[in-house]
Design an enzyme around this catalytic site. Structure first.
Site, PDB file in Angstrom:
ATOM      1  CB  ALA A   1      -1.057   0.074   1.100  1.00 32.39           C
TER       2      ALA A   1
ATOM      3  N   GLY B   1       2.361   2.598  -2.520  1.00 30.60           N
ATOM      4  CA  GLY B   1       2.486   3.427  -3.460  1.00 30.60           C
ATOM      5  C   GLY B   1       1.514   2.526  -4.686  1.00 30.60           C
TER       6      GLY B   1
ATOM      7  CB  ILE C   1      -2.042  -0.964  -7.993  1.00 30.60           C
ATOM      8  CG1 ILE C   1      -1.832  -0.949  -9.550  1.00 30.60           C
ATOM      9  CG2 ILE C   1      -3.400  -1.730  -7.775  1.00 30.60           C
ATOM     10  CD1 ILE C   1      -1.443  -1.970 -10.579  1.00 30.60           C
TER      11      ILE C   1
ATOM     12  NE  ARG D   1      10.185  -3.683   0.705  1.00 30.75           N
ATOM     13  CZ  ARG D   1      10.868  -4.154  -0.439  1.00 30.75           C
ATOM     14  NH1 ARG D   1      11.811  -4.677  -0.375  1.00 30.75           N
ATOM     15  NH2 ARG D   1      10.516  -3.574  -1.321  1.00 30.75           N
TER      16      ARG D   1
ATOM     17  CD  GLU E   1       4.135   5.998   9.420  1.00 26.93           C
ATOM     18  OE1 GLU E   1       4.278   5.332  10.431  1.00 26.93           O
ATOM     19  OE2 GLU E   1       4.948   7.113   9.282  1.00 26.93           O
TER      20      GLU E   1
ATOM     21  CG  ASP F   1      10.894  -7.659   3.696  1.00 29.30           C
ATOM     22  OD1 ASP F   1      10.176  -8.271   2.961  1.00 29.30           O
ATOM     23  OD2 ASP F   1      12.017  -7.589   4.085  1.00 29.30           O
TER      24      ASP F   1
ATOM     25  CE1 TYR G   1       5.451  -9.033 -11.870  1.00 31.96           C
ATOM     26  CE2 TYR G   1       4.810  -8.907 -14.468  1.00 31.96           C
ATOM     27  CZ  TYR G   1       4.748  -8.761 -13.259  1.00 31.96           C
ATOM     28  OH  TYR G   1       3.579  -7.732 -12.600  1.00 31.96           O
TER      29      TYR G   1
ATOM     30  CE  LYS H   1       9.060   0.482  -6.145  1.00 29.29           C
ATOM     31  NZ  LYS H   1       7.810   0.080  -5.306  1.00 29.29           N
TER      32      LYS H   1
HETATM   33  N1  LIG Z   1       2.438  -1.360 -13.101  1.00 27.19           N
HETATM   34  C1  LIG Z   1       2.010  -2.271 -13.961  1.00 27.19           C
HETATM   35  O1  LIG Z   1       2.154  -2.085 -14.921  1.00 27.19           O
HETATM   36  C2  LIG Z   1       1.547  -3.672 -13.544  1.00 27.19           C
HETATM   37  C3  LIG Z   1       0.594  -4.098 -14.379  1.00 27.19           C
HETATM   38  C4  LIG Z   1       0.211  -5.549 -14.148  1.00 27.19           C
HETATM   39  C5  LIG Z   1       0.064  -6.028 -12.801  1.00 27.19           C
HETATM   40  N2  LIG Z   1       0.864  -5.156 -11.660  1.00 27.19           N
HETATM   41  C6  LIG Z   1       1.024  -5.962 -10.509  1.00 27.19           C
HETATM   42  O2  LIG Z   1       0.580  -4.923  -9.817  1.00 27.19           O
HETATM   43  C7  LIG Z   1       0.907  -4.988  -8.078  1.00 27.19           C
HETATM   44  C8  LIG Z   1       1.247  -3.722  -7.750  1.00 27.19           C
HETATM   45  O3  LIG Z   1       2.381  -3.041  -8.596  1.00 27.19           O
HETATM   46  P1  LIG Z   1       2.618  -1.424  -8.674  1.00 27.19           P
HETATM   47  O4  LIG Z   1       2.485  -1.393 -10.137  1.00 27.19           O
HETATM   48  O5  LIG Z   1       1.547  -0.588  -7.991  1.00 27.19           O
HETATM   49  O6  LIG Z   1       3.852  -1.316  -8.348  1.00 27.19           O
HETATM   50  P2  LIG Z   1       4.938  -0.353  -7.465  1.00 27.19           P
HETATM   51  O7  LIG Z   1       4.247   0.857  -7.560  1.00 27.19           O
HETATM   52  O8  LIG Z   1       6.166  -0.861  -7.791  1.00 27.19           O
HETATM   53  O9  LIG Z   1       4.107  -0.843  -5.899  1.00 27.19           O
HETATM   54  C9  LIG Z   1       4.699  -2.236  -5.406  1.00 27.19           C
HETATM   55  C10 LIG Z   1       4.295  -2.525  -4.025  1.00 27.19           C
HETATM   56  O10 LIG Z   1       4.659  -3.596  -3.679  1.00 27.19           O
HETATM   57  C11 LIG Z   1       5.413  -3.407  -2.438  1.00 27.19           C
HETATM   58  N3  LIG Z   1       6.376  -4.118  -2.219  1.00 27.19           N
HETATM   59  C12 LIG Z   1       7.139  -5.120  -2.986  1.00 27.19           C
HETATM   60  N4  LIG Z   1       8.225  -5.746  -2.624  1.00 27.19           N
HETATM   61  C13 LIG Z   1       7.728  -5.909  -1.237  1.00 27.19           C
HETATM   62  C14 LIG Z   1       8.180  -6.526   0.061  1.00 27.19           C
HETATM   63  N5  LIG Z   1       9.067  -7.177   0.181  1.00 27.19           N
HETATM   64  N6  LIG Z   1       7.215  -6.526   1.243  1.00 27.19           N
HETATM   65  C15 LIG Z   1       6.568  -5.509   1.392  1.00 27.19           C
HETATM   66  N7  LIG Z   1       5.945  -4.860   0.140  1.00 27.19           N
HETATM   67  C16 LIG Z   1       6.509  -4.851  -0.888  1.00 27.19           C
HETATM   68  C17 LIG Z   1       6.030  -2.125  -2.483  1.00 27.19           C
HETATM   69  O11 LIG Z   1       6.285  -1.543  -1.220  1.00 27.19           O
HETATM   70  P3  LIG Z   1       7.605  -1.371  -0.486  1.00 27.19           P
HETATM   71  O12 LIG Z   1       8.584  -1.269  -1.600  1.00 27.19           O
HETATM   72  O13 LIG Z   1       7.222   0.054   0.425  1.00 27.19           O
HETATM   73  O14 LIG Z   1       7.758  -2.391   0.580  1.00 27.19           O
HETATM   74  C18 LIG Z   1       4.854  -1.328  -3.060  1.00 27.19           C
HETATM   75  O15 LIG Z   1       3.944  -0.893  -2.197  1.00 27.19           O
HETATM   76  C19 LIG Z   1       2.019  -5.965  -8.378  1.00 27.19           C
HETATM   77  O16 LIG Z   1       1.625  -7.240  -7.982  1.00 27.19           O
HETATM   78  C20 LIG Z   1       2.277  -5.965  -9.863  1.00 27.19           C
HETATM   79  O17 LIG Z   1       2.927  -7.102 -10.277  1.00 27.19           O
HETATM   80  C21 LIG Z   1       1.410  -4.103 -12.224  1.00 27.19           C
END
Ligand SMILES: NC(=O)c1ccc[n+]([C@@H]2O[C@H](COP(=O)([O-])OP(=O)(O)OC[C@H]3O[C@@H](n4cnc5c(N)ncnc54)[C@H](OP(=O)(O)O)[C@@H]3O)[C@@H](O)[C@H]2O)c1
EC number: 1.1.1.270
Length: 330
Positions: free
Chosen positions: A89, A91, A93, A113, A119, A140, A236, A278
């Site tokens: 949560a 950032g 989605i 993390r 917050e 984590d 992936y 990332k």
């Molecule tokens: N963006 C796209 O094009 C896309 C398309 C299809 C599906 N998705 C899926 O959508 C989901 C969200 O992706 P997003 O695009 O919103 O990416 P994002 O902006 O990079 O956000 C990823 C989130 O996952 C958390 N995360 C990653 N590793 C973690 C860990 N070890 N422990 C706790 N939290 C962790 C990150 O939090 P912290 O780093 O703060 O821990 C962050 O809140 C993912 O499952 C991704 O595969 C994304």
């Protein structure tokens, strides 16, 4: 499928993180809404990534407020004051989903993390006067102990989980022929194992409280339904195929258990978030180019799909929502 150069470029953007290597442009992509009350913030340049990113970390409050504020409220009434866990949560989605649920009056435990981002989002939700609350939790997800502690904290402080949104996920550019085992493990640990542990714990939490109308929603990907050509995304993609199988397997086990808890996945194409930055953490220009090929999905589009899925009547179980940007080829 690969006839013309332009189409090939778009093909390579099948998932955020894969671009045709175009350079950063500063047209309308140089500005984005983020943070409180839809305040417009300048998007930092591609080399600003150490500080922040080229994409808003939190979602646009005005956008979600305008669209979700009026949609699907009727079906969401039954979820008011109930507890949803949203992983990832901090950032993208996950932040958009957490905000949308708070807007609909839920108590949301948002974990990641980078708890400072959650917050900040919680403070924004509070000052916006949303009926629900966001409770930030540092976790984590690659560490099982952390996950189990989080569930036990939720149990002791808030009774338990009624909705589990398994959103956290990542991609590392580790190919099958020469990628690092470390990168594969990072993806597997969060995208597959953490999702499965959270699912099991959420189910147990529902069962011990006799909650029979809970919902487990996995944020999958179009890469969980087709293998895109770029080699860097193959592992992936395999983790997301696992999410497809895990969601259907869960549905079957819930049926066997004669439970009315629902299992759903949502499978987006390219969504404009931090994801690509990332993946290509050493090549921010390439990451930025990912989102320039087309008008991408926004995190709020996915949040709307989550609200729709939750707002359907209890006898309706959506299995999967596949959603792409209209211009996306694969
Ligand atoms: N963006 C796209 O094009 C896309 C398309 C299809 C599906 N998705 C899926 O959508 C989901 C969200 O992706 P997003 O695009 O919103 O990416 P994002 O902006 O990079 O956000 C990823 C989130 O996952 C958390 N995360 C990653 N590793 C973690 C860990 N070890 N422990 C706790 N939290 C962790 C990150 O939090 P912290 O780093 O703060 O821990 C962050 O809140 C993912 O499952 C991704 O595969 C994304």
């Amino acid at each position: 499928m690969w006839q013309i150069a332009e189409e090939r470029r778009v093909e390579q953007g099948a998932e955020a993180g894969h671009s045709g290597g175009r350079s950063w442009r500063t047209s309308d992509a140089g500005r984005s809404t983020a943070g409180a009350a839809g305040v417009t913030r300048e998007r930092p340049g591609p080399y600003d990534l150490g500080r922040s990113s080229a994409i808003p970390v939190l979602c646009s409050q005005s956008e979600v407020g305008g669209r979700l504020g009026t949609l699907a409220k009727a079906g969401m009434e039954r979820w008011r004051d109930r507890l949803a866990l949203v992983t990832g949560a901090s950032g993208g989605i996950g932040a958009a989903v957490a905000r949308a649920l708070v807007q609909q009056g839920l108590k949301v435990v948002g974990c990641a993390r980078t708890v400072g981002n959650i917050e900040e989002l919680a403070a924004e939700c509070k000052s916006a006067g949303y009926p629900g609350t966001l409770i930030p939790y540092r976790c984590d997800l690659s560490n099982e102990e952390d996950i189990l502690s989080m569930f036990s904290a939720v149990r002791s402080q808030h009774s338990g989980v009624d909705i589990c949104i398994n959103n956290a996920g990542l991609a590392r550019p580790d190919t099958l022929l020469s990628g690092s085992t470390r990168g594969w493990k990072e993806m597997f640990n969060v995208n597959v194992l953490a999702l499965s542990i959270c699912t099991r714990e959420a189910y147990q939490s529902m069962r011990e409280r006799k909650v029979d109308d809970g919902h487990i929603i996995n944020i999958n990907s179009m890469c969980g339904h087709l293998v895109p050509p770029p080699a860097e995304i193959h592992f992936y993609s395999a983790t997301k195929y696992a999410v497809t199988a895990l969601t259907e397997g869960l549905r079957q086990e819930l049926r066997e258990a004669q439970s009315h808890i629902r299992a759903t996945c949502i499978s987006p194409g390219v969504v404009e978030t931090q994801f690509a930055f990332k993946v290509h953490d050493k090549d921010p220009e390439r990451a930025a180019a990912t989102y320039e090929h087309m008008k991408c999905l926004k995190p709020e589009d996915v949040a709307e799909a989550v609200i729709y899925v939750l707002s359907t009547p209890p006898h309706v179980q959506i299995g999967d929502i596949q959603m792409r940007p209209t211009e996306q080829v694969t």
